[in-house]
Design a protein around this motif. Structure first.
Motif, PDB file in Angstrom:
ATOM      1  N   GLN A  36       0.899  -1.114  -0.039  1.00  0.00           N
ATOM      2  CA  GLN A  36      -0.043   0.072  -0.124  1.00  0.00           C
ATOM      3  C   GLN A  36       0.976   1.225  -0.079  1.00  0.00           C
ATOM      4  O   GLN A  36       0.769   2.380  -0.757  1.00  0.00           O
ATOM      5  N   GLU A  37       1.835   1.092   0.705  1.00  0.00           N
ATOM      6  CA  GLU A  37       3.049   2.413   0.626  1.00  0.00           C
ATOM      7  C   GLU A  37       3.445   2.720  -0.684  1.00  0.00           C
ATOM      8  O   GLU A  37       3.560   3.800  -1.032  1.00  0.00           O
ATOM      9  N   ALA A  88       2.062   1.770  -3.522  1.00  0.00           N
ATOM     10  CA  ALA A  88       0.888   2.213  -4.394  1.00  0.00           C
ATOM     11  C   ALA A  88       0.677   3.705  -4.131  1.00  0.00           C
ATOM     12  O   ALA A  88       0.488   4.271  -5.006  1.00  0.00           O
ATOM     13  N   THR A  89       0.863   4.051  -2.874  1.00  0.00           N
ATOM     14  CA  THR A  89       0.671   5.347  -2.408  1.00  0.00           C
ATOM     15  C   THR A  89       1.600   6.406  -3.293  1.00  0.00           C
ATOM     16  O   THR A  89       1.397   7.399  -3.970  1.00  0.00           O
ATOM     17  N   LEU A  90       3.069   5.664  -3.188  1.00  0.00           N
ATOM     18  CA  LEU A  90       4.097   6.667  -4.168  1.00  0.00           C
ATOM     19  C   LEU A  90       3.911   6.414  -5.459  1.00  0.00           C
ATOM     20  O   LEU A  90       4.210   7.539  -6.049  1.00  0.00           O
ATOM     21  N   LEU A  91       3.305   5.617  -5.870  1.00  0.00           N
ATOM     22  CA  LEU A  91       3.070   5.300  -7.241  1.00  0.00           C
ATOM     23  C   LEU A  91       2.071   6.235  -7.710  1.00  0.00           C
ATOM     24  O   LEU A  91       1.953   6.865  -9.019  1.00  0.00           O
ATOM     25  N   GLY A  92       0.900   6.709  -6.946  1.00  0.00           N
ATOM     26  CA  GLY A  92       0.026   7.664  -7.070  1.00  0.00           C
ATOM     27  C   GLY A  92      -1.216   7.229  -7.949  1.00  0.00           C
ATOM     28  O   GLY A  92      -1.972   8.184  -8.509  1.00  0.00           O
ATOM     29  N   GLY A  93      -1.284   5.843  -8.276  1.00  0.00           N
ATOM     30  CA  GLY A  93      -2.668   5.519  -8.990  1.00  0.00           C
ATOM     31  C   GLY A  93      -2.345   4.153  -9.655  1.00  0.00           C
ATOM     32  O   GLY A  93      -1.425   3.666  -9.373  1.00  0.00           O
ATOM     33  N   ASP A  94      -3.597   3.787 -10.460  1.00  0.00           N
ATOM     34  CA  ASP A  94      -3.071   2.439 -11.045  1.00  0.00           C
ATOM     35  C   ASP A  94      -2.766   2.397 -12.527  1.00  0.00           C
ATOM     36  O   ASP A  94      -2.924   3.193 -13.124  1.00  0.00           O
ATOM     37  N   HIS A  95      -1.615   1.475 -12.416  1.00  0.00           N
ATOM     38  CA  HIS A  95      -0.993   1.468 -13.748  1.00  0.00           C
ATOM     39  C   HIS A  95      -0.786   0.199 -14.026  1.00  0.00           C
ATOM     40  O   HIS A  95      -1.116  -0.894 -13.645  1.00  0.00           O
ATOM     41  N   ASN A  96       0.049  -0.038 -15.405  1.00  0.00           N
ATOM     42  CA  ASN A  96       0.213  -1.477 -15.832  1.00  0.00           C
ATOM     43  C   ASN A  96       1.657  -1.623 -16.233  1.00  0.00           C
ATOM     44  O   ASN A  96       2.115  -2.180 -17.399  1.00  0.00           O
ATOM     45  N   HIS A  97       2.686  -0.859 -15.422  1.00  0.00           N
ATOM     46  CA  HIS A  97       4.081  -1.336 -15.743  1.00  0.00           C
ATOM     47  C   HIS A  97       4.463  -2.704 -15.607  1.00  0.00           C
ATOM     48  O   HIS A  97       4.169  -3.273 -14.823  1.00  0.00           O
ATOM     49  N   TYR A  98       5.259  -3.038 -16.631  1.00  0.00           N
ATOM     50  CA  TYR A  98       5.597  -4.628 -16.763  1.00  0.00           C
ATOM     51  C   TYR A  98       4.396  -5.389 -16.591  1.00  0.00           C
ATOM     52  O   TYR A  98       4.560  -6.569 -16.087  1.00  0.00           O
ATOM     53  N   GLY A 100      -1.257  -0.950  -8.431  1.00  0.00           N
ATOM     54  CA  GLY A 100      -1.763   0.361  -7.821  1.00  0.00           C
ATOM     55  C   GLY A 100      -2.553   0.054  -6.575  1.00  0.00           C
ATOM     56  O   GLY A 100      -2.876  -1.018  -6.235  1.00  0.00           O
ATOM     57  N   PRO A 101      -3.214   1.259  -6.198  1.00  0.00           N
ATOM     58  CA  PRO A 101      -4.080   1.121  -4.758  1.00  0.00           C
ATOM     59  C   PRO A 101      -5.304   0.220  -5.099  1.00  0.00           C
ATOM     60  O   PRO A 101      -5.557  -0.586  -3.934  1.00  0.00           O
ATOM     61  N   THR A 102      -5.909   0.244  -6.330  1.00  0.00           N
ATOM     62  CA  THR A 102      -6.880  -0.670  -6.459  1.00  0.00           C
ATOM     63  C   THR A 102      -6.537  -2.097  -6.333  1.00  0.00           C
ATOM     64  O   THR A 102      -7.101  -3.032  -5.415  1.00  0.00           O
ATOM     65  N   ASN A 103      -5.391  -2.532  -6.924  1.00  0.00           N
ATOM     66  CA  ASN A 103      -5.032  -4.013  -6.991  1.00  0.00           C
ATOM     67  C   ASN A 103      -4.500  -4.235  -5.380  1.00  0.00           C
ATOM     68  O   ASN A 103      -4.649  -5.593  -5.345  1.00  0.00           O
ATOM     69  N   VAL A 104      -4.060  -3.428  -4.931  1.00  0.00           N
ATOM     70  CA  VAL A 104      -3.633  -3.669  -3.211  1.00  0.00           C
ATOM     71  C   VAL A 104      -4.943  -4.327  -2.483  1.00  0.00           C
ATOM     72  O   VAL A 104      -4.769  -5.193  -1.982  1.00  0.00           O
ATOM     73  N   GLU A 105      -6.112  -3.332  -2.679  1.00  0.00           N
ATOM     74  CA  GLU A 105      -7.428  -3.826  -2.225  1.00  0.00           C
ATOM     75  C   GLU A 105      -7.920  -5.154  -2.649  1.00  0.00           C
ATOM     76  O   GLU A 105      -8.328  -6.127  -1.966  1.00  0.00           O
ATOM     77  N   LEU A 106      -7.705  -5.356  -3.911  1.00  0.00           N
ATOM     78  CA  LEU A 106      -8.169  -6.694  -4.600  1.00  0.00           C
ATOM     79  C   LEU A 106      -7.235  -7.912  -3.904  1.00  0.00           C
ATOM     80  O   LEU A 106      -7.884  -8.927  -3.489  1.00  0.00           O
ATOM     81  N   GLU A 166     -15.722   1.706  -7.183  1.00  0.00           N
ATOM     82  CA  GLU A 166     -16.093   1.347  -8.463  1.00  0.00           C
ATOM     83  C   GLU A 166     -15.628   1.971  -9.762  1.00  0.00           C
ATOM     84  O   GLU A 166     -15.339   1.209 -10.678  1.00  0.00           O
ATOM     85  N   PRO A 167     -15.461   3.144  -9.819  1.00  0.00           N
ATOM     86  CA  PRO A 167     -14.678   3.733 -10.975  1.00  0.00           C
ATOM     87  C   PRO A 167     -13.509   3.284 -11.314  1.00  0.00           C
ATOM     88  O   PRO A 167     -13.083   2.837 -12.216  1.00  0.00           O
ATOM     89  N   ALA A 168     -12.414   3.184  -9.954  1.00  0.00           N
ATOM     90  CA  ALA A 168     -11.366   2.614 -10.217  1.00  0.00           C
ATOM     91  C   ALA A 168     -11.103   1.051 -10.669  1.00  0.00           C
ATOM     92  O   ALA A 168     -10.529   0.672 -11.509  1.00  0.00           O
ATOM     93  N   PHE A 169     -12.113   0.429  -9.991  1.00  0.00           N
ATOM     94  CA  PHE A 169     -12.270  -1.113 -10.554  1.00  0.00           C
ATOM     95  C   PHE A 169     -12.537  -1.239 -11.915  1.00  0.00           C
ATOM     96  O   PHE A 169     -12.159  -2.052 -12.312  1.00  0.00           O
TER      97      PHE A 169
END
Length: 409
Positions: A278-279, A281-291, A296-302, A327-330
Motif C-alpha cells: 500500500q505504501e 501504491a501511494t508513492l506510485l499515485g494511481g493504478d498503472h500497468n508497468h511490466y 496500484g491502490p486498487t490492486n492492493v485492495e483486490l 467502483e470507477p477505479a475497479f
C-alpha cells in the motif's frame, strides 16, 4: 489420428508444417526416398532417437507421433485442451539457444514483429481470452526462442527480454488452467532468461511467476521466502530509484508474498506485506500497468480481499469488496483482474453461506471474461458448492452457466 500408421502421422504433421518431403529429408539428414518409404509404411520407424529427431523437426510432442493424440474438448473455444498442452510442452522442451551454440542459428524473426506479437499476447491474457492465447502460444514460444538464439549484442538482450515475457505469459495462463508443473517450468525459464536480458525488474516479475506456480503446487513457504527476498533487493531507497516501474514490480512482489503467507495462515505477515504494498501504491499515485502488473491502490485492495479468502475469512473479503474498492477505479482495470476478483468474492460469499451472491459474482465475472470463470478449476469448485447448497432448482442464469462450465451437482 490414433488409428493411423506412424508413417501417415509423420506425413500429416509434415503437411501441417508445410514442408515438402525434400525439405523434411534435408533437415533430418535422410534421403527423400527414405522419407517416402517411412510415410508409406514400407520402412519401419523403430528407433526412438529417430522418432525424437522427427518430433523436434516437426515441432510436436513425440507422443503425438506415437498415436497418443487426445481428442479436442468440445469447449476448446474458451479453454485449453490436451492437444494444446502437448504443443506448448513441446515448445517449452526446445533448446534453440543451445543448438545455436553448436550450429548456425536459424534466421531469427524480426524483433519489431516479435514486440508486436508479445504485446498482443499480454493483452490477450489480460482480457481473459485464454483459449485464443493457448492456441497461439506454441508458435509464439518457438518464434521467441528462435529470436533469442539468433541475435547477438544489444539485439540479443532485447530478444532475451521478449522471450522472458513469453515464458511469463505461458506460466500465467497455464497456472490458471491447472497445468501447474508446466507453469513452473515456464516460470523457471523466465527467471534464467531475465538474467541474460540484464533487467532486474523483469527478473522481479519472473520471481512472482515462479512463486505463483509454487503456491499452486502446494509449496507456499518457499514462495513466500523467495518473494520477500527479491522484494527486499528491489526496495526503493539506497541504490534503487523509486521509478514507477520499480514501485510496481516491488509492490506486486509484496502482494504475491502476502498471498503465499495467507496460504500458510500467517496473518501477521499478510498484513505486513499488504501494508508495504500500500505504501508503494501511494508513492506510485494511481493504478498503472508497468511490466504488465496492473499495480496500484486498487490492486492492493483486490489482494487484501483475496488474502482474506485464503485465510478463510470470507466475511472480511466481502467487507473489503464493499467498502474499500471504489467502483470507477475497479471498472478501469482490465477484464482479467476484475473477473479474478469477482471469483475471489464468490468464494468469500460461499464461505459465509450466501450462495445467491456467490452465484451473482460468478455471473458478473463470466460477463467480463468468460474463460476466467468457465475454465479455472477453482471456479468449478465454487459452482459445485453453489449448486449443492442451493435449495430447489438453481436460478436459470446459474443453471445455464453451470451447463456451460460442465458442472453438475
Amino acid at each position: 489420428m490414433d488409428e493411423l500408421p506412424i508413417g501417415r502421422r509423420v506425413a500429416y504433421w509434415r503437411g501441417r508444417r508445410k514442408m515438402s518431403q525434400q525439405v523434411f529429408a534435408d533437415r533430418l539428414g535422410k534421403s527423400k526416398s527414405w522419407v517416402d518409404k517411412v510415410e508409406r509404411g514400407v520402412r519401419r520407424l523403430d528407433k526412438f532417437s529417430v522418432l525424437y529427431e522427427i518430433a523436434d523437426i516437426l515441432q510436436v510432442d513425440v507422443q503425438l507421433l506415437l498415436g497418443k493424440d487426445p481428442e479436442r474438448r468440445t469447449d476448446a473455444l474458451n479453454c485449453i485442451d490436451q492437444v494444446e498442452v502437448q504443443e506448448i510442452r513441446a515448445a517449452l522442451e526446445r533448446y534453440d539457444s543451445m543448438s545455436a551454440y553448436f550450429d548456425a542459428a536459424p534466421y531469427p524473426p524480426p524483433l519489431g514483429d516479435m514486440r508486436k506479437a508479445v504485446n498482443h499476447a499480454w493483452l490477450t491474457y489480460q482480457y481473459g481470452r485464454y483459449g485464443m492465447l493457448t492456441r497461439a502460444l506454441p508458435k509464439l514460444l518457438r518464434d521467441a526462442q528462435a529470436a533469442d538464439a539468433g541475435h547477438a549484442g544489444d539485439p540479443a538482450r532485447e530478444a532475451a527480454h521478449l522471450l522472458g515475457q513469453v515464458y511469463q505469459i505461458a506460466s500465467s495462463v497455464l497456472r490458471k488452467l491447472g497445468e501447474c508443473e508446466l507453469a513452473w517450468l515456464a516460470a523457471d525459464r523466465s527467471m534464467a532468461v531475465a538474467q541474460r536480458a540484464d533487467d532486474p525488474l523483469l527478473a522481479g516479475i519472473a520471481t512472482t511467476r515462479v512463486c505463483n506456480a509454487l503456491v499452486a503446487m502446494g509449496r507456499p513457504r518457499p514462495a513466500l521466502e523467495l518473494n520477500v527476498t527479491i522484494a527486499n533487493r528491489l526496495a526503493p531507497g539506497g541504490g534503487n530509484e523509486a521509478s514507477p516501474a520499480l514501485l510496481s514490480v516491488y509492490g506486486i512482489l509484496l502482494l504475491q508474498g502476502a498471498m503465499a503467507a495467507a496460504r500458510i495462515g500467517d496473518c501477521a505477515t499478510v498484513d505486513d506485506l499488504i501494508n508495504g504494498a500500500q505504501e508503494a501504491a501511494t508513492l506510485l499515485g494511481g493504478d498503472h500497468n508497468h511490466y504488465w502488473t496492473s499495480f496500484g491502490p486498487t490492486n492492493v485492495e483486490l489482494h487484501r480481499a483475496a488474502a482474506a479468502v485464503e485465510l478463510g475469512d470470507g466475511g472480511r473479503a466481502v467487507e473489503v469488496h464493499r467498502n474499500r474498492i471504489q467502483e470507477p477505479a475497479f471498472n478501469a482495470l482490465l477484464p482479467e483482474r476484475r473477473a479474478h476478483h469477482l471469483l475471489d468474492i464468490a468464494r468469500g460469499f460461499a464461505h459465509v453461506g450466501d450462495v445467491a451472491n456467490a452465484g451473482e459474482m460468478l455471473l458478473r465475472g463470466d460477463r467480463l471474461a468468460p474463460s476466467e470463470i468457465r475454465c479455472r478449476p477453482i471456479a468449478h469448485e465454487v459452482m459445485s458448492d453453489i449448486l449443492r447448497r442451493t435449495r430447489g432448482a438453481p436460478p436459470s442464469p446459474i443453471a445455464e452457466l453451470a451447463e456451460h462450465m460442465g458442472v453438475g451437482v
